[in-house]
Design a protein around this motif. Sequence first.
Motif, short mmCIF file in Angstrom:
data_model
loop_
_atom_site.label_atom_id
_atom_site.label_comp_id
_atom_site.label_asym_id
_atom_site.label_seq_id
_atom_site.Cartn_x
_atom_site.Cartn_y
_atom_site.Cartn_z
N GLY A 33 0.81 -1.22 0.00
CA GLY A 33 0.00 0.00 0.00
C GLY A 33 0.84 1.27 0.00
N GLY A 34 0.50 2.19 -0.87
CA GLY A 34 1.11 3.51 -0.85
C GLY A 34 2.48 3.66 -1.49
N VAL A 35 3.01 2.59 -2.10
CA VAL A 35 4.38 2.68 -2.64
C VAL A 35 4.46 3.43 -3.97
CG1 VAL A 35 5.27 0.60 -1.51
CG2 VAL A 35 4.19 0.41 -3.76
N GLY A 36 3.30 3.61 -4.62
CA GLY A 36 3.31 4.34 -5.89
C GLY A 36 2.78 3.53 -7.07
N LYS A 37 2.03 2.50 -6.80
CA LYS A 37 1.47 1.65 -7.89
C LYS A 37 0.67 2.47 -8.89
CE LYS A 37 -0.85 -0.74 -4.93
NZ LYS A 37 -0.23 -0.24 -3.69
N SER A 38 -0.26 3.27 -8.36
CA SER A 38 -1.13 4.04 -9.26
C SER A 38 -0.31 5.03 -10.07
CB SER A 38 -2.20 4.78 -8.46
OG SER A 38 -3.00 3.86 -7.75
N HIS A 64 -9.57 3.76 -6.07
CA HIS A 64 -9.61 4.56 -7.30
C HIS A 64 -8.81 5.84 -7.25
CE1 HIS A 64 -12.22 1.84 -9.12
NE2 HIS A 64 -13.34 2.20 -8.56
N SER A 65 -7.48 5.71 -7.14
CA SER A 65 -6.70 6.95 -7.12
C SER A 65 -6.21 7.36 -8.50
CB SER A 65 -5.56 6.83 -6.12
OG SER A 65 -5.00 5.55 -6.16
N LEU A 66 -6.60 6.61 -9.54
CA LEU A 66 -6.14 6.99 -10.89
C LEU A 66 -6.60 8.39 -11.26
CD1 LEU A 66 -6.51 3.81 -13.14
CD2 LEU A 66 -4.42 4.98 -12.45
N ARG A 305 14.42 2.57 -11.50
CA ARG A 305 14.40 3.47 -10.35
C ARG A 305 13.67 4.77 -10.66
NH1 ARG A 305 19.88 3.07 -6.89
NH2 ARG A 305 20.30 0.86 -7.23
N SER A 306 12.94 5.22 -9.68
CA SER A 306 12.23 6.48 -9.83
C SER A 306 12.54 7.38 -8.64
CB SER A 306 10.73 6.20 -9.92
OG SER A 306 10.02 7.41 -10.05
N ALA A 307 12.99 8.58 -8.92
CA ALA A 307 13.43 9.48 -7.86
C ALA A 307 12.25 9.99 -7.04
CB ALA A 307 14.17 10.67 -8.46
N TYR A 308 12.55 10.24 -5.78
CA TYR A 308 11.57 10.91 -4.92
C TYR A 308 11.48 12.34 -5.42
CZ TYR A 308 8.88 10.97 -0.59
OH TYR A 308 7.87 10.99 0.33
N ARG A 309 10.30 12.72 -5.87
CA ARG A 309 10.14 14.06 -6.43
C ARG A 309 9.78 15.06 -5.34
NH1 ARG A 309 9.09 14.52 -12.21
NH2 ARG A 309 10.33 12.78 -12.96
N PRO A 310 10.06 16.33 -5.63
CA PRO A 310 9.75 17.35 -4.60
C PRO A 310 8.25 17.55 -4.39
CG PRO A 310 10.68 18.35 -6.59
CD PRO A 310 10.80 16.87 -6.76
N GLY A 311 7.42 17.01 -5.28
CA GLY A 311 5.97 17.11 -5.08
C GLY A 311 5.28 15.88 -5.64
N GLU A 312 4.00 15.78 -5.43
CA GLU A 312 3.25 14.63 -5.95
C GLU A 312 3.17 14.72 -7.47
OE1 GLU A 312 -0.34 13.25 -3.43
OE2 GLU A 312 -0.17 15.40 -3.07
N1 LIG Z 1 8.31 9.28 -7.07
C1 LIG Z 1 7.45 9.97 -6.31
N2 LIG Z 1 7.81 11.17 -5.78
C2 LIG Z 1 6.94 11.86 -5.02
N3 LIG Z 1 5.71 11.46 -4.71
C3 LIG Z 1 5.30 10.28 -5.20
C4 LIG Z 1 6.13 9.47 -6.02
N4 LIG Z 1 5.46 8.36 -6.35
C5 LIG Z 1 4.25 8.47 -5.78
N5 LIG Z 1 4.15 9.61 -5.09
C6 LIG Z 1 2.99 10.08 -4.32
O1 LIG Z 1 2.77 9.14 -3.26
C7 LIG Z 1 1.40 8.95 -3.00
C8 LIG Z 1 1.04 7.47 -3.15
O2 LIG Z 1 1.23 7.09 -4.50
P1 LIG Z 1 0.19 6.14 -5.25
O3 LIG Z 1 -1.19 6.59 -5.01
O4 LIG Z 1 0.68 6.01 -6.63
O5 LIG Z 1 0.49 4.81 -4.43
P2 LIG Z 1 -0.32 3.43 -4.48
O6 LIG Z 1 0.70 2.36 -4.30
O7 LIG Z 1 -1.16 3.38 -5.69
O8 LIG Z 1 -1.21 3.58 -3.19
P3 LIG Z 1 -2.47 2.65 -2.78
O9 LIG Z 1 -1.87 1.40 -2.19
O10 LIG Z 1 -3.16 3.47 -1.76
O11 LIG Z 1 -3.25 2.40 -4.01
C9 LIG Z 1 0.67 9.82 -3.99
O12 LIG Z 1 0.35 11.01 -3.35
C10 LIG Z 1 1.70 10.05 -5.09
O13 LIG Z 1 1.48 11.27 -5.76
#
Ligand SMILES: Nc1ncnc2c1ncn2[C@@H]1O[C@H](COP(=O)(O)OP(=O)(O)OP(=O)(O)O)[C@@H](O)[C@H]1O
Length: 420
Positions: A33-38, A64-66, A305-312
């Motif tokens: 959960g929350g790792v960035g799948k969407s 539904h976070s798409l 690899r995907s960098a941690y970005r300064p914003g969403e």
């Molecule tokens: N590389 C990144 N840099 C900065 N923010 C990111 C990065 N990847 C994802 N995020 C942010 O982290 C949050 C979680 O990402 P996302 O919704 O893609 O995760 P998820 O794995 O789909 O979560 P869930 O398990 O709840 O479905 C979002 O706010 C997203 O914008």
Amino acid sequence: MSVGNAASAPNGGAQQADSGGSGLRILLFTGKGGVGKSTVAAGTAALAAAGGQRTLVLSTDAAHSLADAFGCAPGTIGAEPTEVADRLFVQQVDAQLRFEQSWAEIQRYLLSVLDVAGLDPVAAEELTVIPGAEEVLALLELRLQALSGAWDVIVVDCAPTAETLRLLALPEALGWYMHRVLPVERRVVKALRPVLSRAAGVPMPGDTVFDALERLYAELMEVRELLSGPDASVRIVLTPENVVLAEARRSYTTLSLYGYRVDGVVANRVFPADGADDWRAGWVVAQDEVLQRVEESFAGLPIWRSAYRPGEPVGVETLTEVARSLYDGADPLAAATSRGPFRVTAGEQSTVLRLALPLVTRTEVHLARTGEDLVVTVGSYRRLLTLPSGLARHRIAGARVEQGELQVRFVEDPVDEAGG
Ligand SMILES: Nc1ncnc2c1ncn2[C@@H]1O[C@H](COP(=O)(O)OP(=O)(O)OP(=O)(O)O)[C@@H](O)[C@H]1O
Ligand SMILES: [Mg+2]
């Protein structure tokens, strides 16, 4: 990857979508959960569309976070594919609706039985809802979209790991029931129906209930075939943290157990090392250690690899950029090169069945044989492998795990031979 008639509108074509070699590429993204799948699923889809592919990204996750990732206003993306950019469509499957469509008939029967049993209707309703079934049924939408012939690429944003894995196994578990139990039950019910419903007042399932079950099963098997076929693959998304890696490793094993091809790992939110203050420098070191273990755990697979970005990262452009730097010039749609589900090789003395099963030791694998099935259990996950008919009269002579592969050795059963 054929671009085909890329300009034509989706759902317009009556193209044949034969399974296997149809050119439809299916990518699934899973992870904790929350790792960035969407984010990564949406980005990959956006990149594919930018590259000329007719692309659909759909989520089966109720969250539904798409829509949020694409920065769409609430309500603009619904249960039908919605175009958000050229060739790029987004769909958030209404799992509840699908559930009602597919399960309603079966549920009605169950409810009528529970009603006769004197159960409170609200409690009965609860009982007939299978936890997690909604997401499986959401995958039925994948089948419809694949059959439509409208897409070159379908990207699936899955629910967090554990559920997805459990759900992906369901058709196979159902299959056992459908092949062994249902035909018998159906015959028994047919014979007993007139007697029983009069005597006990218990409604017997009509043929339509069985038909509904059979249809559902057949459709789920098609979904499974699509997902385990040569044109589909799963990508595990993780962040460089020990707990996340531990779960990613488990899902790698389990996905393999069920015959899905994992063709890459996405390490998301990696801190850039440059210009770091002490706090970030600490994180960079910690992440480096985990990333080292990621490389070891998934040796042989690409680690993007995907960098941690300064914003969403939100919106088509930003997501495309995320994916572009993620794949760094590699083809995001490249076909998975990993081996298929399982292989059987016949030797002089014995026949060996091989199943990719990374990151486990022999002691973690439990094997059993029931009739023509081989039951492989790893932790709480179990798979029923229907053995090729040639192995039906063989017994297991031994098993080992070598280089991420389970090898089960079968020899012809002398007892069986003697018995004729
Ligand atoms: N590389 C990144 N840099 C900065 N923010 C990111 C990065 N990847 C994802 N995020 C942010 O982290 C949050 C979680 O990402 P996302 O919704 O893609 O995760 P998820 O794995 O789909 O979560 P869930 O398990 O709840 O479905 C979002 O706010 C997203 O914008
Ligand atoms: Mg998500």
